[in-house]
Design an enzyme around this catalytic site. Structure first.
Site, PDB file in Angstrom:
ATOM      1  N   SER A 251     -10.892  -1.272  20.986  1.00 20.23           N
ATOM      2  CA  SER A 251     -10.012  -2.393  20.640  1.00 20.23           C
ATOM      3  C   SER A 251     -10.092  -3.391  21.781  1.00 20.23           C
ATOM      4  O   SER A 251      -9.732  -3.077  22.908  1.00 20.23           O
ATOM      5  CB  SER A 251      -8.569  -1.915  20.447  1.00 20.23           C
ATOM      6  OG  SER A 251      -7.713  -3.009  20.243  1.00 20.23           O
ATOM      7  N   ARG A 252     -10.569  -4.593  21.475  1.00 20.20           N
ATOM      8  CA  ARG A 252     -10.775  -5.585  22.537  1.00 20.20           C
ATOM      9  C   ARG A 252      -9.521  -6.387  22.844  1.00 20.20           C
ATOM     10  O   ARG A 252      -9.518  -7.206  23.756  1.00 20.20           O
ATOM     11  CB  ARG A 252     -11.915  -6.526  22.143  1.00 20.20           C
ATOM     12  CG  ARG A 252     -13.223  -5.805  21.895  1.00 20.20           C
ATOM     13  CD  ARG A 252     -14.378  -6.765  21.643  1.00 20.20           C
ATOM     14  NE  ARG A 252     -15.567  -6.016  21.270  1.00 20.20           N
ATOM     15  CZ  ARG A 252     -15.968  -5.807  20.030  1.00 20.20           C
ATOM     16  NH1 ARG A 252     -15.256  -6.285  19.037  1.00 20.20           N
ATOM     17  NH2 ARG A 252     -17.045  -5.116  19.777  1.00 20.20           N
TER      18      ARG A 252
END
Length: 519
Positions: A371-372
């Protein structure tokens, strides 16, 4: 008595004089009415001639109340994507321009309904009565009107909320092979939004009618349909409907977002969307490219997913979180469509068939998932435990592979493997059973404090359930702290660990229990 006819005569005279005056000043307006003829009809498309003024994406009306959108604008003819049953259309039939683009009904009346992309009801509850409509294709929100993603979207799934967190306004891709649980993760997330003030849109693209009916039944049974709109295209629908479905669903979601609401939208799945677009493009003689997809296949998904965002406070502060689903073949995440979507989205959740076969459900491969954005939105209580947990789990996966060769293991390595097995056991979760934030934090803190390490592996499920139930005993003040962005204090941490430790006393080996009894 004699005056009455005279007064009536005056009324008639004045009325006729007014009519004459209006008639003399009226000049008839000529409105151009552009019509054309069908030249050819094939699977889901029609070629039309005689519409020189038609614009791209304009809605065109065919006989029998069938509509289509102008897709190819050539010099001599127009390629039209049909949005309905076309078996009764023939070459030579008359068509006409509507002067507007495709739009969809929006509003609160759609909540709890099952509709198709044209707004027609599929649930037998009567027509959809909303007064407002929005075009299905709309420009994405400008960058200056967006705000950072700062609030988490809790999925209720431990492995995701702890290790691959999602924020409100994020776009997180769910990908994996067939039958690995992609839709189940999306449905769990929708179910967990009850009492979270988040509206949900579930967009089924080219799905089997049976699977859609099962999904709707689950949402209704769990009480989630009250805050959900289900937009459906089935596998036997024309490809044009499958193509416009996600855009129509996004316009419905944007209406809520612009009203200051938080919205979650699930696209299930964009593989079918890409295939529908490829089919239409090949039928319209567009040049094929890689894997026979046209060159602008990236653009159709990027302009869709760019509409998911978090609006700034001046525009109401609403958010639109997107969970697109994509199907891989033989675990090939480097294929054309998966790589396109990985580069568009803000992270991905990869579901592994090998983990699924081992019974690790949900089968999330933590190593290939990322998850950026969500880490910035994650609760502070999660951040306190997530880093150590992810590192320990990654070490375990490496050591487990090494241990399969039958190598002799030292005590520290064996301890790491045992700890990792308990992490994996705790990250398992049954379908449609979201876990609350206090229960998740209790289990994760017990894991990082190695409280589960002395529990026999075959009793891990019962031990985890005991901690889950014990989380209800967490003081209200501490429980409220878990849902805020403030850091978890050492005292609160000790309180939670103490409650978890008491819940696990019954699961300790007999030797440990006897030692404690003597002491």
């Amino acid at each position: 008595m004699n005056r009455e006819p005279e007064s009536l005569q005056k009324v008639f005279d004045s009325a006729f004089a007014g009519i004459s005056q209006v008639r003399e000043t009226f000049t008839p307006q000529l409105t151009p009415h552009e019509t054309g003829r069908i030249t050819t009809v094939s699977t889901g498309i029609a070629k039309v001639s005689g519409l020189p003024g038609v614009g791209f994406d304009e809605l065109i009306k065919f006989p029998g109340d069938v509509y289509g959108t102008a897709f190819n604008i050539d010099e001599d003819e127009v390629g039209v994507v049909l949005l309905g049953e076309y078996w009764h259309l023939h070459a030579g039939d008359e068509v006409e321009r509507t002067g507007r683009v495709m739009d969809v009904a929006v509003g609160d009346d759609l909540l709890g309904r099952v509709i198709d992309p044209l707004g027609r009801p599929l649930d037998g509850k009567g027509p959809v009565t909303t007064g407002e409509r929005l075009p299905i294709e709309r420009p994405a929100t400008p960058i200056m009107d967006r705000a950072p993603v700062t609030v988490p979207l809790q999925t209720g799934i431990k492995v995701i909320d702890a290790l691959i967190p999602i924020g409100r306004g994020q776009r997180e891709l769910i990908l994996g092979d067939r039958q690995t649980g992609k839709t189940a993760i999306a449905l769990d997330t929708i179910l967990n939004q009850r009492d979270q003030n988040v509206l949900c849109i579930y967009c089924a693209i080219g799905q089997r009618a049976a699977s859609v009916a099962k999904t709707v039944a689950i949402l209704r049974e769990k009480g989630a349909l009250d805050y959900t709109v289900v937009l459906v295209t089935e596998g036997n629908d024309p490809p044009g409907l499958a193509f416009i479905a996600p855009y129509a669903a996004t316009s419905i979601a944007e209406h809520f977002m612009q009203a200051g609401r938080d919205v979650l939208i699930v696209y299930d799945d964009l593989t079918q969307h890409a295939r529908a677009y490829r089919e239409l493009s090949l039928l319209l003689r567009r040049p094929p490219g890689r894997e026979a997809f046209p060159g602008d296949i990236f653009y159709i998904h990027s302009r869709l997913l760019e509409r998911a965002t978090h609006l700034c406070q001046e525009l109401g502060g609403g958010s639109l979180t997107a969970l697109p689903i994509i199907e891989t073949e033989a675990q090939n995440i480097a294929a054309y469509i998966p790589t396109n979507l990985i580069s568009i989205t803000d992270g991905q959740i990869y579901l592994s068939p090998s983990l699924f076969e081992l019974g690790v459900l949900p089968a999330v491969d933590v190593g290939k998932s990322v998850s950026r954005v969500g880490g910035k939105a994650q609760r502070a209580a999660y951040r306190a435990v997530a880093g150590d947990l992810k590192l320990a789990y990654a070490q375990f996966e490496e050591l487990e592979t090494f241990a399969r060769f039958g190598a002799r293991l030292d005590e520290n390595t064996r301890k790491s493997i045992d700890h990792g097995r308990r992490i994996r056991a705790c990250l398992k979760q049954p379908e449609f059973a979201p876990v609350s934030v206090p229960a998740q934090i209790s289990i994760l803190l017990a894991l990082t404090a190695e409280l589960f390490d002395t529990v026999p592996i075959d009793r891990m499920t019962d031990a985890e359930n005991a901690v889950h139930e014990a989380a209800a005993n967490i003081p209200a003040q501490v429980s409220a702290q878990l849902n805020t962005a403030t850091k978890l204090s050492e005292a609160d941490r000790k309180t939670i660990i103490e409650i978890a430790s008491q819940a696990l006393e019954a699961f300790q080996p007999m030797s440990n229990a006897a030692t404690k009894a003597k002491s």
